[in-house]
Design an enzyme around this catalytic site. Structure first.
Site, PDB file in Angstrom:
ATOM      1  N   THR A  23       0.861  -1.178   0.000  1.00  0.00           N
ATOM      2  CA  THR A  23       0.000   0.000   0.000  1.00  0.00           C
ATOM      3  C   THR A  23       0.897   1.227   0.000  1.00  0.00           C
ATOM      4  O   THR A  23       1.660   1.441   0.951  1.00  0.00           O
ATOM      5  CB  THR A  23      -0.912   0.005   1.239  1.00  0.00           C
ATOM      6  OG1 THR A  23      -1.723  -1.164   1.204  1.00  0.00           O
ATOM      7  CG2 THR A  23      -1.797   1.237   1.267  1.00  0.00           C
ATOM      8  N   LYS A  41      -6.770   1.268  -3.647  1.00  0.00           N
ATOM      9  CA  LYS A  41      -6.392   0.569  -2.417  1.00  0.00           C
ATOM     10  C   LYS A  41      -6.500   1.507  -1.220  1.00  0.00           C
ATOM     11  O   LYS A  41      -6.993   1.111  -0.153  1.00  0.00           O
ATOM     12  CB  LYS A  41      -4.964   0.031  -2.518  1.00  0.00           C
ATOM     13  CG  LYS A  41      -4.450  -0.682  -1.259  1.00  0.00           C
ATOM     14  CD  LYS A  41      -5.161  -2.003  -0.993  1.00  0.00           C
ATOM     15  CE  LYS A  41      -4.885  -2.600   0.372  1.00  0.00           C
ATOM     16  NZ  LYS A  41      -3.532  -3.055   0.617  1.00  0.00           N
ATOM     17  N   LYS A  57      -0.212   2.347  10.135  1.00  0.00           N
ATOM     18  CA  LYS A  57       0.528   2.464   8.878  1.00  0.00           C
ATOM     19  C   LYS A  57      -0.411   2.837   7.717  1.00  0.00           C
ATOM     20  O   LYS A  57      -0.226   3.870   7.064  1.00  0.00           O
ATOM     21  CB  LYS A  57       1.234   1.138   8.579  1.00  0.00           C
ATOM     22  CG  LYS A  57       1.931   1.071   7.234  1.00  0.00           C
ATOM     23  CD  LYS A  57       2.595  -0.269   7.007  1.00  0.00           C
ATOM     24  CE  LYS A  57       1.670  -1.368   6.494  1.00  0.00           C
ATOM     25  NZ  LYS A  57       1.111  -1.114   5.153  1.00  0.00           N
TER      26      LYS A  57
END
Lengths: 295, 295
Positions: free
Chosen positions: A92, A168, A236
């Protein structure tokens, strides 16, 4: 039969490497963890140096910095890839970063597929991931054997890197917020006499349901925090979402608050547990005892 | 064939009254809006005074204050209900309030079913609501004809008032947050080149999906803010959730932030529009043009 390297043998990468092997590809597994490499070699994978005629390199690391290091760092692989080989980048990352990597790969004659993955470690091992991919037609064609081996669904989102990573990020925003909201609602219900199992039974059939609620709430009912996907993923990934949002001058207040709940869960020492453990933040704040905890 | 009064002929109550009529019950429709009563009478309903032998009173008003006024206000109906009649209370209210109403009805020899509804006006008119109900076995038995006429699913959540309202509050927390989060994610995606229709196409098949996302995001794609359920519902319902939470000393930060987005949508003048219009808050804040808006 292709020559494929999977770089990064964590919970996702290891399963994807297994899926490539099962599909009959000659598969190299690379990780800084020698145990993971040895284990993969014992299952029939390759552990040595990458071959000069490698077809596909799948990069299954944690973030943009690790992706860049694997591709262009001191021992970066792109310099040694043959022309026409394809990099499938699965972390990602910000869309702009993916675009930059595509350009740098192009200069080396290497194709690039922006291909973030979704689905968790079980689906990775079963070759059933969802992949949100974008890149040139040549990149898709070159990547096809690895996509077929690892994915159940490949969304083809555009002809350049960036679109895959954008989708995403959108998905992670929703998934992360939905997990934290499930935890907020489940524990709120407990204060009103709604037991966690009744919560799952009723809400999963109501307008308040979400994919994440149906998937994660049962972990809380079972008191089972074995990490299928850990709390640490979310500071994250929601951090990446908020960085992208800030750059676009987009205010995302719900995402920002959800992120804080995962940060608190990590701060309480639950970072390595299943992400459903974000419920423990709510439970501690409200003096509630979750299933499986000592009263 | 029962004698049923539906009190409150708004977007939910009117459809429920129609469903009772269709099921063959002798149905009275009551509202402060004389037009709604006349319209219902024209469809075969009754508009006059309630009969002395009324079996069931369904209270489909906005909140606790209106419920209490209908039941026990100056022209409250409970005093005139026959013993053994049942009140079906459908508004979203605090569980403690439902318990108090049950007690006060019991003193008058009247049964009480705590029965918040879910599903929207279309399902109300089709007799396909979900009802989150709790109350005594006698209350359930007495209410059955009206439940059968209006609901597809009746969750039986306990033998006393309160449990139904608790589950409804949990569901509203999730539903409200999921609508606002859908709006946050959809507009965030637009800043990254993800079009609203691509958002719906891809995300509805991914882990980021929710029931509300699949139901409401298409309204944004179509630029259609005809209110199936309006923005104004959410400051009210999430406010009830947060009042209950505060009383229980439960911190619900995600709910609190989502509430603010609906308040802002109402402040911008969109209170009467479909609740998907909360996306307009995000779009204005980020300088984005939603489908159907002038650029």
């Amino acid at each position: 039969m292709s020559k494929i390297a999977v770089i990064g043998l964590g919970s996702m990468g290891y399963g994807m490497a297994q899926s490539c092997l099962r599909a009959g590809h000659d598969t190299w597994g690379v990780d800084i963890n020698a145990d993971a490499m040895a284990r993969f070699a014992a299952e029939g994978g390759r552990a040595g140096a990458l071959p000069a005629d490698l077809d596909i390199a799948m990069i299954v690391v944690l973030n943009a910095a690790q992706t860049e290091a694997v591709l262009f760092g001191e021992t970066g692989i792109v310099a040694d890839l043959p022309k026409g080989a394809v990099v499938i980048a699965c972390a990602t990352v910000p869309p702009e970063f993916a675009l930059k990597m595509q350009e740098r790969c192009a200069k080396a004659g290497v194709l690039y597929l922006d291909a973030p993955i979704s689905g968790g470690s079980v689906k990775a091992a079963n070759g059933q991931l969802s992949i949100m991919a974008s890149g040139s037609a040549q990149a898709f064609a070159a990547a096809r054997p690895a996509l077929d081996a690892t994915a159940e669904t490949v969304f083809e989102l555009g002809d350049s890197a960036g679109a895959g990573s954008a989708m995403k990020a959108v998905n992670q925003l929703l998934a992360g917020v939905h997990i934290a909201t499930m935890a907020e609602a489940l524990t709120f219900g407990m204060t009103q006499g709604v037991t966690p199992d009744k919560f799952v039974e009723v809400i999963s059939k109501c307008a308040g349901s979400s994919w994440m609620l149906e998937n994660r709430a049962p972990h809380i009912v079972d008191g089972d925090y074995t990490p299928r996907s850990s709390v640490n993923i979310w500071p994250k990934d929601l951090g990446i979402v908020l960085d992208i949002a800030k750059s676009a001058q987009f205010s995302a207040p719900i995402t920002a608050v959800a992120l804080q709940q995962f940060v608190a869960a990590a701060g309480m020492g639950f970072g390595g547990e299943d992400d459903a453990a974000v419920a423990k933040v709510y439970a501690r704040n409200a003096g509630l005892t979750l299933p499986g905890e000592d009263a």
